[in-house]
Design a protein around this motif. Structure first.
Motif, PDB file in Angstrom:
ATOM      1  N   LYS A  70      91.375 -92.904 -11.521  1.00 46.61           N
ATOM      2  CA  LYS A  70      90.852 -92.176 -10.355  1.00 46.61           C
ATOM      3  C   LYS A  70      89.439 -92.608  -9.995  1.00 46.61           C
ATOM      4  O   LYS A  70      88.946 -92.263  -8.915  1.00 46.61           O
ATOM      5  N   LEU A  71      88.779 -93.356 -10.888  1.00 44.81           N
ATOM      6  CA  LEU A  71      87.480 -93.933 -10.560  1.00 44.81           C
ATOM      7  C   LEU A  71      87.710 -95.140  -9.658  1.00 44.81           C
ATOM      8  O   LEU A  71      88.363 -96.106 -10.057  1.00 44.81           O
ATOM      9  N   ALA A  72      87.181 -95.095  -8.442  1.00 40.22           N
ATOM     10  CA  ALA A  72      87.423 -96.154  -7.457  1.00 40.22           C
ATOM     11  C   ALA A  72      86.453 -97.315  -7.655  1.00 40.22           C
ATOM     12  O   ALA A  72      85.679 -97.674  -6.760  1.00 40.22           O
ATOM     13  N   ALA A  73      86.482 -97.901  -8.833  1.00 35.03           N
ATOM     14  CA  ALA A  73      85.637 -99.047  -9.141  1.00 35.03           C
ATOM     15  C   ALA A  73      86.281 -99.805 -10.287  1.00 35.03           C
ATOM     16  O   ALA A  73      87.029 -99.241 -11.079  1.00 35.03           O
ATOM     17  N   SER A  74      85.998-101.097 -10.388  1.00 32.84           N
ATOM     18  CA  SER A  74      86.579-101.902 -11.456  1.00 32.84           C
ATOM     19  C   SER A  74      85.793-101.780 -12.754  1.00 32.84           C
ATOM     20  O   SER A  74      86.313-102.092 -13.827  1.00 32.84           O
ATOM     21  N   THR A  75      84.538-101.350 -12.678  1.00 29.44           N
ATOM     22  CA  THR A  75      83.717-101.151 -13.876  1.00 29.44           C
ATOM     23  C   THR A  75      83.031 -99.788 -13.800  1.00 29.44           C
ATOM     24  O   THR A  75      82.872 -99.216 -12.716  1.00 29.44           O
ATOM     25  N   TYR A  76      82.628 -99.297 -14.971  1.00 26.18           N
ATOM     26  CA  TYR A  76      81.904 -98.026 -15.024  1.00 26.18           C
ATOM     27  C   TYR A  76      80.438 -98.242 -14.666  1.00 26.18           C
ATOM     28  O   TYR A  76      79.898 -99.346 -14.845  1.00 26.18           O
ATOM     29  N   PRO A  77      79.764 -97.196 -14.204  1.00 24.47           N
ATOM     30  CA  PRO A  77      78.306 -97.242 -14.148  1.00 24.47           C
ATOM     31  C   PRO A  77      77.751 -97.380 -15.571  1.00 24.47           C
ATOM     32  O   PRO A  77      78.513 -97.292 -16.543  1.00 24.47           O
ATOM     33  N   PRO A  78      76.439 -97.623 -15.723  1.00 21.23           N
ATOM     34  CA  PRO A  78      75.876 -97.692 -17.086  1.00 21.23           C
ATOM     35  C   PRO A  78      76.363 -96.522 -17.932  1.00 21.23           C
ATOM     36  O   PRO A  78      76.260 -95.366 -17.532  1.00 21.23           O
ATOM     37  N   MET A  79      76.914 -96.827 -19.100  1.00 23.39           N
ATOM     38  CA  MET A  79      77.633 -95.834 -19.894  1.00 23.39           C
ATOM     39  C   MET A  79      77.125 -95.833 -21.330  1.00 23.39           C
ATOM     40  O   MET A  79      76.858 -96.900 -21.893  1.00 23.39           O
ATOM     41  N   PRO A  80      76.981 -94.664 -21.945  1.00 23.75           N
ATOM     42  CA  PRO A  80      76.544 -94.612 -23.343  1.00 23.75           C
ATOM     43  C   PRO A  80      77.522 -95.332 -24.270  1.00 23.75           C
ATOM     44  O   PRO A  80      78.733 -95.253 -24.100  1.00 23.75           O
ATOM     45  N   SER A  95      82.433 -89.543 -18.335  1.00 25.21           N
ATOM     46  CA  SER A  95      82.153 -88.524 -17.324  1.00 25.21           C
ATOM     47  C   SER A  95      80.671 -88.516 -16.951  1.00 25.21           C
ATOM     48  O   SER A  95      80.306 -88.520 -15.768  1.00 25.21           O
ATOM     49  N   MET A  96      79.817 -88.535 -17.953  1.00 20.73           N
ATOM     50  CA  MET A  96      78.386 -88.471 -17.673  1.00 20.73           C
ATOM     51  C   MET A  96      77.897 -89.717 -16.958  1.00 20.73           C
ATOM     52  O   MET A  96      77.011 -89.640 -16.095  1.00 20.73           O
ATOM     53  N   SER A  97      78.478 -90.867 -17.278  1.00 20.16           N
ATOM     54  CA  SER A  97      78.061 -92.087 -16.584  1.00 20.16           C
ATOM     55  C   SER A  97      78.374 -91.999 -15.098  1.00 20.16           C
ATOM     56  O   SER A  97      77.572 -92.434 -14.262  1.00 20.16           O
ATOM     57  N   VAL A  98      79.528 -91.422 -14.752  1.00 24.16           N
ATOM     58  CA  VAL A  98      79.910 -91.288 -13.351  1.00 24.16           C
ATOM     59  C   VAL A  98      79.103 -90.177 -12.675  1.00 24.16           C
ATOM     60  O   VAL A  98      78.594 -90.348 -11.561  1.00 24.16           O
ATOM     61  N   TRP A  99      78.989 -89.029 -13.357  1.00 25.08           N
ATOM     62  CA  TRP A  99      78.231 -87.922 -12.769  1.00 25.08           C
ATOM     63  C   TRP A  99      76.797 -88.337 -12.419  1.00 25.08           C
ATOM     64  O   TRP A  99      76.308 -88.074 -11.326  1.00 25.08           O
ATOM     65  N   LEU A 100      76.129 -88.966 -13.377  1.00 31.93           N
ATOM     66  CA  LEU A 100      74.694 -89.225 -13.213  1.00 31.93           C
ATOM     67  C   LEU A 100      74.401 -90.471 -12.390  1.00 31.93           C
ATOM     68  O   LEU A 100      73.250 -90.702 -12.008  1.00 31.93           O
ATOM     69  N   GLN A 148      84.125 -84.565 -11.027  1.00 31.02           N
ATOM     70  CA  GLN A 148      85.412 -84.839 -11.672  1.00 31.02           C
ATOM     71  C   GLN A 148      85.219 -85.152 -13.151  1.00 31.02           C
ATOM     72  O   GLN A 148      84.198 -85.707 -13.555  1.00 31.02           O
ATOM     73  N   ASP A 149      86.232 -84.816 -13.941  1.00 31.80           N
ATOM     74  CA  ASP A 149      86.219 -85.149 -15.362  1.00 31.80           C
ATOM     75  C   ASP A 149      86.980 -86.442 -15.587  1.00 31.80           C
ATOM     76  O   ASP A 149      87.995 -86.704 -14.933  1.00 31.80           O
ATOM     77  N   PHE A 150      86.502 -87.219 -16.564  1.00 38.14           N
ATOM     78  CA  PHE A 150      87.150 -88.479 -16.883  1.00 38.14           C
ATOM     79  C   PHE A 150      87.602 -88.469 -18.338  1.00 38.14           C
ATOM     80  O   PHE A 150      87.641 -87.427 -18.979  1.00 38.14           O
ATOM     81  N   SER A 151      87.954 -89.641 -18.876  1.00 36.83           N
ATOM     82  CA  SER A 151      88.655 -89.708 -20.152  1.00 36.83           C
ATOM     83  C   SER A 151      87.825 -89.276 -21.348  1.00 36.83           C
ATOM     84  O   SER A 151      88.376 -88.918 -22.389  1.00 36.83           O
ATOM     85  N   GLN A 190      94.828-101.770 -10.785  1.00 36.75           N
ATOM     86  CA  GLN A 190      95.836-100.724 -10.937  1.00 36.75           C
ATOM     87  C   GLN A 190      95.353 -99.432 -10.309  1.00 36.75           C
ATOM     88  O   GLN A 190      94.177 -99.088 -10.369  1.00 36.75           O
ATOM     89  N   PHE A 191      96.295 -98.696  -9.720  1.00 37.53           N
ATOM     90  CA  PHE A 191      96.015 -97.400  -9.126  1.00 37.53           C
ATOM     91  C   PHE A 191      96.845 -96.335  -9.848  1.00 37.53           C
ATOM     92  O   PHE A 191      97.883 -96.649 -10.448  1.00 37.53           O
ATOM     93  N   PRO A 192      96.429 -95.081  -9.785  1.00 40.51           N
ATOM     94  CA  PRO A 192      97.232 -94.029 -10.414  1.00 40.51           C
ATOM     95  C   PRO A 192      98.601 -93.921  -9.743  1.00 40.51           C
ATOM     96  O   PRO A 192      98.717 -94.079  -8.524  1.00 40.51           O
ATOM     97  N   TYR A 193      99.622 -93.653 -10.538  1.00 48.84           N
ATOM     98  CA  TYR A 193     100.933 -93.415  -9.939  1.00 48.84           C
ATOM     99  C   TYR A 193     100.930 -92.049  -9.263  1.00 48.84           C
ATOM    100  O   TYR A 193     100.412 -91.071  -9.794  1.00 48.84           O
TER     101      TYR A 193
END
Length: 433
Positions: free
Chosen positions: A339-349, A380-385, A372-375, A209-212
């Motif tokens: 808006k995250l262009a991946a099917s899974t998150y990076p390592p996330m808390p 957010s921190m998983s993507v930032w770092l 960018q900020d996420f949900s 799915q992509f953002p509308y």
């Protein structure tokens, strides 16, 4: 001794939670630890009913013109002749907000039907996203009477009621079809910018799915009506009053905060509206200030609903490039984070609490304007770092949510570092006992 900063995320109205933190684990902090509650500086004065999302301070823009009556058909998309064409999509995702609607029919681009071979058909499917089951499956063929831009077929003699909260996916499979790659449509705003049937995503069969976005061209469409337009109009008529009540409520909160500031110097306010996504923005802004003005080695980030075993934290701080918490891996991306262009998150808390080193805090603070900020803050921190490649100190002692058996006893024995999602009464009771 490593220099620690404690950043406790908090909402403006959480005065009692801040009081509970101060009367419990904050009291045991050594004097060299810098402690701050991190808050937004502006309250959200929109009544929760009239927010686009309950946790986001954005107004839900809904109107009902006088010509909208029982059974008045509403169609989200109309084709238009334009020199600007956008990518074509064979499916849309939508939700029904607050008020029920009656679905009269579903449609497919007439261009797609014209391209069908004489014996070919195409199935248009509406799925309930919660159950994954189809609620409508309609076949189109080249003999169907074509509409000017979309061709519709009925959802049944009585129509199909879609209740508030219904999330649907309307799509057809483009495999083997001569489907245009680009086209141009208009999103209709008869019921205001957002309306009741809100487009939330673009999704084709066998794809993510992509953002509308309005810079897209859905090849599917719906025809529906409001079940009770009078009720909608009455709610809209009360919208201003409800928002004024919310504004007065938040002014009382602001008065209480001013009194809190007179008694305590542990609040810091970031330039943002007070809502859930602001937590990520506030931490970025706080770290930006911190890296410029304070000497420190580590930052503990935790919400105001947590009890921290601070002695354990202080005794085990280590690592130049370290991120210390409990992690989960290969978590499927949620729809809130399209808006995250991946099917899974990076390592996330797994939790909302953890410790990052100065090196990682510097990276976030220095890039606060572009990250960018996420949900949520953990996302957010998983993507930032992920860009830095931190050393992950994966430690299950950080898992102290309500689902942990005997978590209070384990925390008292020092086997758990944090208890999260606690009421103020539980925080004080656990600390006292």
């Amino acid at each position: 001794m490593s220099r620690l900063v404690v950043a406790v995320t908090s909402r403006l109205a959480n005065i009692q939670h801040r009081k509970a933190v101060r009367s419990t684990w904050k009291n045991s902090l050594p004097s060299f630890v810098l402690f701050k509650f991190v808050l937004s500086d502006t309250s959200c004065n929109i009544d929760p009913l009239w927010r686009l999302e309950p946790e986001v301070c954005l107004p839900w823009e809904l109107t009902t013109p006088n010509w909208i009556q029982d059974g008045t058909p509403i169609v989200p998309f109309s084709s238009e002749a334009s020199s600007t064409e956008y990518p074509a999509y064979t499916g849309v995702v939508f939700k029904i907000k607050t008020f029920p609607v009656l679905l009269h029919g579903i449609g497919i681009s007439s261009t797609v039907i014209r391209s069908l071979q004489s014996n070919a058909t195409v199935s248009l499917i509406l799925k309930n996203r919660s159950t994954g089951k189809p609620v409508l499956n309609v076949a189109f063929n080249s003999l169907d009477k074509l509409g000017s831009s979309y061709t519709f077929k009925s959802a049944g003699m009585k129509g199909l009621e879609l209740a508030p909260g219904f999330e649907g996916w309307l799509y057809f499979d483009r495999h083997g079809l001569n489907v245009p790659q680009r086209c141009s449509v208009n999103l209709q705003t008869q019921l205001g910018k957002h309306g009741v049937l809100i487009m939330t995503g673009l999704r084709e069969n066998r794809t993510f799915q992509f953002p509308y976005t309005e810079e897209s061209c859905p090849l599917v469409n719906l025809e529906y009506s409001l079940i009770d337009p009078t009720d909608v109009k009455q709610h809209i008529g009360a919208r201003e009053t409800r928002n004024k009540v919310e504004e007065r409520k938040m002014k009382e909160v602001e008065k209480d905060i001013h009194e809190e500031m007179e008694d305590h110097d542990d609040l810091i306010f970031m330039p943002s509206k007070d809502d859930e996504p602001a937590t990520s923005r506030n931490i970025k802004a706080f770290l930006s200030i911190l890296t410029q003005e304070v000497n420190f080695d580590y930052v503990l980030i935790t919400p105001d609903t947590s009890l921290i075993n601070i002695d354990t934290v202080l005794s085990e701080l280590s690592g130049y490039n370290s991120w210390w918490t409990s992690f989960q891996f290969f978590v499927k991306r949620q729809e809130k984070d399209l808006k995250l262009a991946a099917s899974t998150y990076p390592p996330m808390p797994r939790v909302k609490s953890g410790v990052i080193s100065r090196h990682l805090a510097d990276f976030i603070g220095s890039n606060s304007e572009v990250l960018q900020d996420f949900s949520s803050l953990p996302v957010s921190m998983s993507v930032w770092l992920a860009a830095v490649g931190p050393k992950l100190r994966d430690d299950d002692r950080w898992i102290g949510g309500p689902g942990v058996v005997n978590r209070t006893q384990l925390w008292k024995e020092g086997k758990i570092i944090v208890l999260e999602d606690m009421t103020t009464e539980d925080m004080e009771r656990v600390w006292r006992d």
